[in-house]
Motif scaffolding. Structure first.
Motif, short mmCIF file in Angstrom:
data_model
loop_
_atom_site.label_atom_id
_atom_site.label_comp_id
_atom_site.label_asym_id
_atom_site.label_seq_id
_atom_site.Cartn_x
_atom_site.Cartn_y
_atom_site.Cartn_z
N PHE A 21 38.39 3.12 5.46
CA PHE A 21 38.82 2.31 4.68
C PHE A 21 38.46 3.36 3.09
N CYS A 22 39.64 2.91 2.50
CA CYS A 22 39.75 4.54 0.75
C CYS A 22 38.80 3.35 0.04
N TYR A 23 37.93 3.58 -0.55
CA TYR A 23 37.32 2.93 -1.73
C TYR A 23 37.92 2.60 -2.92
N SER A 24 38.27 4.19 -3.45
CA SER A 24 38.83 4.53 -4.31
C SER A 24 40.21 3.51 -4.68
N CYS A 25 41.06 3.29 -3.62
CA CYS A 25 42.09 2.42 -3.55
C CYS A 25 41.95 1.06 -3.18
N TYR A 26 40.47 0.74 -3.32
CA TYR A 26 39.73 0.10 -1.83
C TYR A 26 41.05 -1.04 -0.78
N VAL A 33 44.05 8.21 7.88
CA VAL A 33 44.56 8.92 5.72
C VAL A 33 44.79 7.78 4.81
N CYS A 34 44.50 7.86 4.01
CA CYS A 34 44.81 6.49 2.72
C CYS A 34 46.45 6.58 2.40
N LYS A 35 47.09 5.56 2.73
CA LYS A 35 49.06 5.71 2.47
C LYS A 35 48.99 6.19 1.65
N THR A 36 47.74 5.24 -0.41
CA THR A 36 48.26 5.40 -1.50
C THR A 36 48.13 7.07 -1.85
N CYS A 37 47.03 7.44 -1.72
CA CYS A 37 46.26 8.89 -2.27
C CYS A 37 45.83 9.37 -1.16
N HIS A 38 46.04 9.55 0.02
CA HIS A 38 46.14 10.60 0.77
C HIS A 38 44.82 11.12 1.51
ZN LIG Z 1 43.32 5.92 -1.50
#
Ligand SMILES: [Zn+2]
Length: 153
Positions: A21-26, A33-38
């Protein structure tokens, strides 16, 4: 199964049963790997429970949910009842041995209880992941691992 394996197997189960889970993008990032911020600096999410870094808390949650913690008071009382008589006669009266001992010297009783539990932990029958707040039977953990780890390790 040795303790090291139990811990690493529980960790694998925790990875299986939680979602990156990417906390910055929630956002969930199931691929790691986060698809939004990588970012790959990801938390673990248990839907409906919460998100946090690391797997230790996931293990604690899973065990809390799926296994019953050992009632250390109860197993100590059972052991005493098996080792001594269930009731003890004092004069012409008969008392529960456990109650009699507990009520007469509660401090000694609780010291003996924690020594008994420590002994079981040293014999690798019981294990605690939170410094002794909750204990689990190692054989329960082993069956839990067998049931939940198919194909993962
Ligand atoms: Zn992210």
């Amino acid at each position: 199964m040795c303790l090291k394996n139990i811990e690493s197997n529980l960790k694998s189960i925790a990875y299986k049963k939680s979602i990156p889970f990417c906390y910055s993008c929630y956002k969930e990032a199931p691929s790691g790997v986060c698809k939004t911020c990588h970012s790959d600096d990801l938390m673990r999410l248990i839907p409906g429970v919460g998100c946090e870094y690391g797997t230790e808390w996931v293990v604690e949650e899973l065990l809390k949910e799926d296994l019953e913690a050992v009632d250390t008071e109860e197993i100590f009382e059972q052991m005493i009842e098996e080792c001594y008589e269930e009731t003890t006669k004092v004069g012409f009266m008969e008392f529960s041995t456990v109650e009699l001992m507990k009520n007469n010297d509660p401090i000694y009783w609780s010291i003996a209880q924690s020594e008994y539990v420590d002994g079981l932990a040293q014999d690798e029958q019981l294990i605690s992941f939170d410094n002794g707040s909750n204990y689990y039977w190692i054989h329960d953990l082993e069956s839990y691992i067998e049931e939940n780890l198919e194909g993962a390790a």
